[in-house]
Design a protein around this motif. Structure first.
Motif, PDB file in Angstrom:
ATOM      1  N   VAL A   1       0.836  -1.201   0.000  1.00 37.22           N
ATOM      2  CA  VAL A   1       0.000   0.000   0.000  1.00 37.22           C
ATOM      3  C   VAL A   1       0.876   1.259   0.000  1.00 37.22           C
ATOM      4  N   ALA A   2       1.952   1.240   0.795  1.00 41.00           N
ATOM      5  CA  ALA A   2       2.871   2.376   0.824  1.00 41.00           C
ATOM      6  C   ALA A   2       3.511   2.593  -0.550  1.00 41.00           C
ATOM      7  N   ALA A   3       3.846   1.502  -1.226  1.00 47.12           N
ATOM      8  CA  ALA A   3       4.420   1.617  -2.568  1.00 47.12           C
ATOM      9  C   ALA A   3       3.402   2.204  -3.539  1.00 47.12           C
ATOM     10  N   ALA A   4       2.148   1.775  -3.417  1.00 50.41           N
ATOM     11  CA  ALA A   4       1.096   2.322  -4.271  1.00 50.41           C
ATOM     12  C   ALA A   4       0.926   3.814  -4.016  1.00 50.41           C
ATOM     13  N   ALA A   5       1.053   4.224  -2.752  1.00 44.19           N
ATOM     14  CA  ALA A   5       0.917   5.642  -2.414  1.00 44.19           C
ATOM     15  C   ALA A   5       2.037   6.465  -3.049  1.00 44.19           C
ATOM     16  N   GLY A   6       3.275   5.995  -2.948  1.00 44.63           N
ATOM     17  CA  GLY A   6       4.395   6.739  -3.519  1.00 44.63           C
ATOM     18  C   GLY A   6       4.306   6.862  -5.025  1.00 44.63           C
ATOM     19  N   CYS A   7       4.021   5.735  -5.690  1.00 43.75           N
ATOM     20  CA  CYS A   7       3.919   5.762  -7.156  1.00 43.75           C
ATOM     21  C   CYS A   7       2.707   6.577  -7.591  1.00 43.75           C
ATOM     22  N   GLY A   8       1.593   6.416  -6.883  1.00 39.23           N
ATOM     23  CA  GLY A   8       0.393   7.162  -7.243  1.00 39.23           C
ATOM     24  C   GLY A   8       0.606   8.660  -7.119  1.00 39.23           C
ATOM     25  N   CYS A   9       1.277   9.076  -6.061  1.00 41.79           N
ATOM     26  CA  CYS A   9       1.578  10.496  -5.885  1.00 41.79           C
ATOM     27  C   CYS A   9       2.411  11.015  -7.050  1.00 41.79           C
ATOM     28  N   ALA A  10       3.413  10.243  -7.441  1.00 38.46           N
ATOM     29  CA  ALA A  10       4.286  10.672  -8.540  1.00 38.46           C
ATOM     30  C   ALA A  10       3.510  10.773  -9.852  1.00 38.46           C
ATOM     31  N   PHE A  11       2.652   9.799 -10.124  1.00 35.49           N
ATOM     32  CA  PHE A  11       1.872   9.840 -11.359  1.00 35.49           C
ATOM     33  C   PHE A  11       0.883  11.008 -11.337  1.00 35.49           C
ATOM     34  N   GLY A  12       0.310  11.295 -10.166  1.00 38.54           N
ATOM     35  CA  GLY A  12      -0.591  12.438 -10.050  1.00 38.54           C
ATOM     36  C   GLY A  12       0.133  13.750 -10.274  1.00 38.54           C
ATOM     37  N   VAL A  13       1.337  13.849  -9.749  1.00 38.13           N
ATOM     38  CA  VAL A  13       2.153  15.044  -9.975  1.00 38.13           C
ATOM     39  C   VAL A  13       2.400  15.241 -11.465  1.00 38.13           C
ATOM     40  N   CYS A  14       2.772  14.170 -12.148  1.00 35.39           N
ATOM     41  CA  CYS A  14       3.086  14.283 -13.575  1.00 35.39           C
ATOM     42  C   CYS A  14       1.860  14.670 -14.400  1.00 35.39           C
ATOM     43  N   ALA A  15       0.678  14.183 -13.989  1.00 40.47           N
ATOM     44  CA  ALA A  15      -0.535  14.512 -14.735  1.00 40.47           C
ATOM     45  C   ALA A  15      -0.783  16.014 -14.772  1.00 40.47           C
ATOM     46  N   VAL A  16      -0.308  16.735 -13.755  1.00 38.88           N
ATOM     47  CA  VAL A  16      -0.456  18.186 -13.713  1.00 38.88           C
ATOM     48  C   VAL A  16       0.814  18.879 -14.209  1.00 38.88           C
ATOM     49  N   ALA A  17       1.974  18.411 -13.770  1.00 33.56           N
ATOM     50  CA  ALA A  17       3.228  19.111 -14.040  1.00 33.56           C
ATOM     51  C   ALA A  17       3.666  19.015 -15.497  1.00 33.56           C
ATOM     52  N   VAL A  18       3.408  17.876 -16.150  1.00 34.39           N
ATOM     53  CA  VAL A  18       3.842  17.734 -17.542  1.00 34.39           C
ATOM     54  C   VAL A  18       3.079  18.693 -18.460  1.00 34.39           C
ATOM     55  N   PRO A  19       1.728  18.744 -18.402  1.00 27.41           N
ATOM     56  CA  PRO A  19       1.044  19.768 -19.222  1.00 27.41           C
ATOM     57  C   PRO A  19       1.450  21.189 -18.856  1.00 27.41           C
ATOM     58  N   ALA A  20       1.703  21.434 -17.564  1.00 31.26           N
ATOM     59  CA  ALA A  20       2.131  22.772 -17.154  1.00 31.26           C
ATOM     60  C   ALA A  20       3.496  23.113 -17.739  1.00 31.26           C
ATOM     61  N   PHE A  21       4.411  22.134 -17.748  1.00 27.05           N
ATOM     62  CA  PHE A  21       5.730  22.350 -18.350  1.00 27.05           C
ATOM     63  C   PHE A  21       5.575  22.679 -19.833  1.00 27.05           C
ATOM     64  N   ALA A  22       4.712  21.921 -20.530  1.00 21.42           N
ATOM     65  CA  ALA A  22       4.520  22.158 -21.960  1.00 21.42           C
ATOM     66  C   ALA A  22       3.927  23.535 -22.210  1.00 21.42           C
ATOM     67  N   THR A  23       2.961  23.936 -21.398  1.00 19.38           N
ATOM     68  CA  THR A  23       2.322  25.242 -21.571  1.00 19.38           C
ATOM     69  C   THR A  23       3.299  26.377 -21.276  1.00 19.38           C
ATOM     70  N   ALA A  24       4.115  26.203 -20.232  1.00 16.42           N
ATOM     71  CA  ALA A  24       5.067  27.247 -19.868  1.00 16.42           C
ATOM     72  C   ALA A  24       6.127  27.434 -20.945  1.00 16.42           C
ATOM     73  N   TYR A  25       6.563  26.340 -21.561  1.00 14.62           N
ATOM     74  CA  TYR A  25       7.620  26.444 -22.558  1.00 14.62           C
ATOM     75  C   TYR A  25       7.071  26.950 -23.894  1.00 14.62           C
ATOM     76  N   SER A  26       5.895  26.458 -24.262  1.00 16.21           N
ATOM     77  CA  SER A  26       5.330  26.831 -25.562  1.00 16.21           C
ATOM     78  C   SER A  26       3.833  27.063 -25.415  1.00 16.21           C
ATOM     79  N   PRO A  27       3.432  28.268 -24.954  1.00 13.50           N
ATOM     80  CA  PRO A  27       2.017  28.532 -24.662  1.00 13.50           C
ATOM     81  C   PRO A  27       1.091  28.338 -25.853  1.00 13.50           C
ATOM     82  N   GLY A  28       1.575  28.545 -27.065  1.00 11.91           N
ATOM     83  CA  GLY A  28       0.703  28.464 -28.234  1.00 11.91           C
ATOM     84  C   GLY A  28       0.590  27.077 -28.834  1.00 11.91           C
ATOM     85  N   THR A  29       1.332  26.099 -28.299  1.00  8.32           N
ATOM     86  CA  THR A  29       1.320  24.753 -28.865  1.00  8.32           C
ATOM     87  C   THR A  29       0.222  23.928 -28.218  1.00  8.32           C
TER      88      THR A  29
END
Length: 412
Positions: free
Chosen positions: A227-255
């Protein structure tokens, strides 16, 4: 060649093709809906924080409902649960699109998000529970359990490749609303096909079945470490679901659609890593492999904070993604080893619900970090979360090694 022979043997198991093909395609909503939901609300409000809050409501409600659905499935079979939720989830997504596009009060957006999350069909637990039934002791297929779980994990990576790419295509040709409608349709049709398949329809409660009470599998030795492993991996995947689109938008807002394509790239790396990992043989037991795999995944997330542009990010995300499928394959196999057969659906739903809950928390924290510090910092949070999971899996007090040694030999 030996690995291919094992995969062919898994394919020939009665009912296996439905689990491997419709059972995977039905779960495209796992990667499509959260991303489309995030982008829809972000475009409507102009900020990531409310979008992350709605995503958290979606994820947390599913986390609360999932163990209940798993326990009901263990008692009465997964098929009825899947058929009911196959209707609730798409209807709630339609309501979500309506409340968002009509700019109704934000509480109505949160409510529709929560209902959609709570109504998501427990497909992953049902499919993995079915694999444990098909390859359990006494079936003559126990030696195929690890291969079946590897096939399930590798094919599931297609969800994280095709799903974000489909959302990106919807954004280019249409809108986030269209992506949510597409996700609702594929979930409805796929879930009905899986629920009507021979494996789930043939459910018969064993004569020795004991009703699970209280905390259920959470009391089983070794399970809390998983369960602890699921929590750590789940947190990381949740972070990426927000941070990756944000990174793309910040670097290239019009893309348009760049974030979805970057998320899909990690799925390609994971798919390749899963295929290679499944073809190898290791003398070290699964419980001892697990912490090292988690450690490698933690490093891969931390490195993303240093990437200067989308090209470098894509390369690092692809290479690092190669650790995802091996981590999930070993994790799924360990859950099957540790959890008693009469709790198997609930066991997998606890893993799923923990991952979702942690993912919602990670996504919400990532939204705040993006708004206040920029898109690089969330990736350090992701790496730290998986690093803590690796430590939990390695600690002798967790009992993971002890539990797998004394369990049924499904990792042969």
């Amino acid at each position: 060649m030996a690995a291919l022979a094992r995969y062919r043997a898994v394919w020939r198991i009665p009912g296996a093709p439905v689990l491997l093909i419709p059972g995977v395609l039905a779960r495209l909503g796992i990667s499509m809906t959260p991303l489309a939901l995030l982008l829809l609300i972000q475009r409507s409000t102009g900020h990531y924080t409310p979008a992350a809050l709605a995503s958290a409501a979606y994820a947390l409600s599913g986390a609360v409902a999932s163990p209940v659905a798993g326990r009901v499935a263990d008692r009465y079979g997964a098929a009825p649960v899947l058929l009911v939720t196959a209707v609730i989830h798409p209807v709630a997504l339609v309501a979500l699109v309506y409340t968002t596009t009509r700019h109704l009060p934000f509480w109505s957006v949160l409510v529709s998000s929560a209902v959609a999350g709570a109504g998501y069909p427990p497909l992953t637990a049902a499919v993995r529970g079915a694999w444990n039934t098909l390859t359990g002791p006494g079936t003559g297929r126990a030696h195929l359990h690890a291969t079946a779980m590897a096939a399930e994990t590798v094919l599931l990576e297609l969800v994280f490749i095709v799903g974000p790419a489909a959302v990106a295509l919807f954004l280019v040709l249409g809108s986030p609303q269209a992506a949510l409608f597409g996700s609702a349709l594929v979930t409805l049709v796929g879930t009905v096909v899986v629920a009507r398949g021979r494996v789930l329809r043939s459910f018969r409660r064993a004569a020795h079945h004991v009703r699970t009470t209280g905390l259920g599998p959470l009391r089983v030795t070794g399970f809390p470490a998983l369960v602890a492993a699921a929590a750590g991996c789940g947190c990381a995947f949740g972070v990426c679901a927000v941070a990756v689109p944000a990174f793309a938008t910040a670097y290239s807002p019009g893309t348009r659609g760049l974030g979805g394509f970057l998320l899909a790239i990690s799925g390609v790396g994971s798919l390749v890593g899963g295929v290679v990992f499944a073809s190898l043989s290791f003398a070290r037991p699964l419980a001892r492999q697990f912490p090292w795999l988690l450690g490698a995944l933690a490093v891969s997330f931390g490195v993303l904070a240093l990437m200067p542009n989308p090209l470098a990010f894509g390369v690092a995300f692809t290479v690092g993604g190669a650790a995802i499928a091996p981590v999930l394959t070993v994790h799924n196999s360990l859950v099957g080893l540790v959890t008693p057969a009469t709790m198997i659906n609930e066991g997998y739903t606890w893993i799923v619900t923990t991952s979702i809950s942690a993912g919602s928390l990670g996504g919400a924290l990532a939204g705040v970090l993006v708004d206040h510090l920029g898109p690089a910092w969330p990736f350090l949070l992701a790496g730290g979360a998986v690093g803590i999971a690796a430590l939990c899996a390695a600690l002798p007090q967790g009992g993971l090694v002890r539990a797998t040694v004394s369990s049924r030999p499904l990792d042969a």
